[in-house]
Design a protein around this motif. Structure first.
Motif, PDB file in Angstrom:
ATOM      1  N   MET A  66      34.710  17.169  82.339  1.00  0.00           N
ATOM      2  CA  MET A  66      34.270  18.145  81.360  1.00  0.00           C
ATOM      3  C   MET A  66      32.747  18.269  81.458  1.00  0.00           C
ATOM      4  O   MET A  66      32.037  17.267  81.407  1.00  0.00           O
ATOM      5  CB  MET A  66      34.697  17.685  79.961  1.00  0.00           C
ATOM      6  N   GLU A  67      32.288  19.479  81.585  1.00  0.00           N
ATOM      7  CA  GLU A  67      30.858  19.730  81.680  1.00  0.00           C
ATOM      8  C   GLU A  67      30.166  19.423  80.349  1.00  0.00           C
ATOM      9  O   GLU A  67      30.786  19.460  79.293  1.00  0.00           O
ATOM     10  CB  GLU A  67      30.618  21.202  82.051  1.00  0.00           C
ATOM     11  N   ASP A  68      28.874  19.155  80.429  1.00  0.00           N
ATOM     12  CA  ASP A  68      28.119  18.814  79.222  1.00  0.00           C
ATOM     13  C   ASP A  68      28.183  19.909  78.163  1.00  0.00           C
ATOM     14  O   ASP A  68      28.304  19.620  76.974  1.00  0.00           O
ATOM     15  CB  ASP A  68      26.659  18.511  79.570  1.00  0.00           C
ATOM     16  N   SER A  69      28.097  21.162  78.586  1.00  0.00           N
ATOM     17  CA  SER A  69      28.120  22.261  77.605  1.00  0.00           C
ATOM     18  C   SER A  69      29.456  22.307  76.861  1.00  0.00           C
ATOM     19  O   SER A  69      29.495  22.583  75.661  1.00  0.00           O
ATOM     20  CB  SER A  69      27.844  23.597  78.285  1.00  0.00           C
ATOM     21  N   VAL A  70      30.529  22.016  77.563  1.00  0.00           N
ATOM     22  CA  VAL A  70      31.859  22.007  76.942  1.00  0.00           C
ATOM     23  C   VAL A  70      31.978  20.802  76.014  1.00  0.00           C
ATOM     24  O   VAL A  70      32.457  20.923  74.886  1.00  0.00           O
ATOM     25  CB  VAL A  70      32.971  21.985  78.018  1.00  0.00           C
ATOM     26  N   ARG A  71      31.519  19.665  76.471  1.00  0.00           N
ATOM     27  CA  ARG A  71      31.561  18.444  75.654  1.00  0.00           C
ATOM     28  C   ARG A  71      30.752  18.646  74.367  1.00  0.00           C
ATOM     29  O   ARG A  71      31.206  18.296  73.277  1.00  0.00           O
ATOM     30  CB  ARG A  71      31.016  17.265  76.458  1.00  0.00           C
ATOM     31  N   PHE A  72      29.578  19.255  74.490  1.00  0.00           N
ATOM     32  CA  PHE A  72      28.734  19.502  73.319  1.00  0.00           C
ATOM     33  C   PHE A  72      29.442  20.447  72.347  1.00  0.00           C
ATOM     34  O   PHE A  72      29.452  20.216  71.133  1.00  0.00           O
ATOM     35  CB  PHE A  72      27.388  20.072  73.763  1.00  0.00           C
ATOM     36  N   ALA A  73      30.053  21.511  72.862  1.00  0.00           N
ATOM     37  CA  ALA A  73      30.782  22.465  72.011  1.00  0.00           C
ATOM     38  C   ALA A  73      31.947  21.769  71.312  1.00  0.00           C
ATOM     39  O   ALA A  73      32.167  21.955  70.105  1.00  0.00           O
ATOM     40  CB  ALA A  73      31.279  23.643  72.841  1.00  0.00           C
ATOM     41  N   LEU A  74      32.694  20.963  72.048  1.00  0.00           N
ATOM     42  CA  LEU A  74      33.829  20.245  71.459  1.00  0.00           C
ATOM     43  C   LEU A  74      33.358  19.285  70.377  1.00  0.00           C
ATOM     44  O   LEU A  74      33.963  19.203  69.300  1.00  0.00           O
ATOM     45  CB  LEU A  74      34.616  19.507  72.540  1.00  0.00           C
ATOM     46  N   GLU A  75      32.281  18.574  70.627  1.00  0.00           N
ATOM     47  CA  GLU A  75      31.792  17.627  69.635  1.00  0.00           C
ATOM     48  C   GLU A  75      31.329  18.342  68.361  1.00  0.00           C
ATOM     49  O   GLU A  75      31.548  17.845  67.250  1.00  0.00           O
ATOM     50  CB  GLU A  75      30.686  16.762  70.234  1.00  0.00           C
ATOM     51  N   GLU A 132      28.629  30.954  65.439  1.00  0.00           N
ATOM     52  CA  GLU A 132      28.329  29.810  66.310  1.00  0.00           C
ATOM     53  C   GLU A 132      29.584  28.968  66.560  1.00  0.00           C
ATOM     54  O   GLU A 132      29.779  28.445  67.656  1.00  0.00           O
ATOM     55  CB  GLU A 132      27.227  28.927  65.697  1.00  0.00           C
ATOM     56  N   VAL A 133      30.405  28.836  65.540  1.00  0.00           N
ATOM     57  CA  VAL A 133      31.654  28.076  65.681  1.00  0.00           C
ATOM     58  C   VAL A 133      32.597  28.817  66.630  1.00  0.00           C
ATOM     59  O   VAL A 133      33.219  28.203  67.503  1.00  0.00           O
ATOM     60  CB  VAL A 133      32.314  27.835  64.304  1.00  0.00           C
ATOM     61  N   CYS A 134      32.678  30.126  66.482  1.00  0.00           N
ATOM     62  CA  CYS A 134      33.510  30.930  67.389  1.00  0.00           C
ATOM     63  C   CYS A 134      33.044  30.776  68.827  1.00  0.00           C
ATOM     64  O   CYS A 134      33.865  30.654  69.753  1.00  0.00           O
ATOM     65  CB  CYS A 134      33.483  32.399  66.986  1.00  0.00           C
ATOM     66  N   GLU A 135      31.735  30.770  69.025  1.00  0.00           N
ATOM     67  CA  GLU A 135      31.194  30.610  70.383  1.00  0.00           C
ATOM     68  C   GLU A 135      31.581  29.256  70.971  1.00  0.00           C
ATOM     69  O   GLU A 135      31.901  29.159  72.158  1.00  0.00           O
ATOM     70  CB  GLU A 135      29.679  30.785  70.366  1.00  0.00           C
ATOM     71  N   ASP A 136      31.568  28.214  70.150  1.00  0.00           N
ATOM     72  CA  ASP A 136      31.996  26.894  70.629  1.00  0.00           C
ATOM     73  C   ASP A 136      33.476  26.911  71.001  1.00  0.00           C
ATOM     74  O   ASP A 136      33.879  26.321  72.007  1.00  0.00           O
ATOM     75  CB  ASP A 136      31.717  25.819  69.582  1.00  0.00           C
ATOM     76  N   MET A 137      34.288  27.600  70.209  1.00  0.00           N
ATOM     77  CA  MET A 137      35.706  27.729  70.545  1.00  0.00           C
ATOM     78  C   MET A 137      35.888  28.478  71.864  1.00  0.00           C
ATOM     79  O   MET A 137      36.708  28.088  72.695  1.00  0.00           O
ATOM     80  CB  MET A 137      36.461  28.445  69.428  1.00  0.00           C
TER      81      MET A 137
END
Length: 95
Positions: free
Chosen positions: A1-10, A53-58
């Protein structure tokens, strides 16, 4: 999992722990990924009730999932997801 994805998931996991309507909606998203048969799906109309911002993380997480050659589960975050299950799905037995 890339850092950007991990950050969004967290960030999503943090929201899912909140006792709010937004927290419930984010929990639905995460738990649909974890096990939709047990925890239910995610209603796309719920996006209208989430902060942009939450939608963008999703979208980040969903896009990553769509590009994976095989479906990956967030096993590294299992303890947090179990806490989310206990909060939002108290009727579900946890293995």
């Amino acid at each position: 999992m890339e850092d950007s994805v991990r950050f969004a998931l967290e960030k999503l996991l943090n929201v899912a722990h909140q006792d709010t309507g937004q927290g419930r909606r984010v929990a639905n998203f995460i738990l649909a990924w974890w096990n939709a048969d047990v925890h239910g799906g995610f209603d796309l109309t719920d996006l209208a009730d989430l902060d942009p911002e939450v939608c963008e993380d999703m979208v980040t997480v969903f896009t990553w999932l769509a590009r994976e050659s095989s479906l990956s589960y967030p096993d590294a975050y299992k303890p947090e997801i179990i806490q989310i299950i206990r909060r939002w799905r108290p009727h579900v037995e946890i293995d």
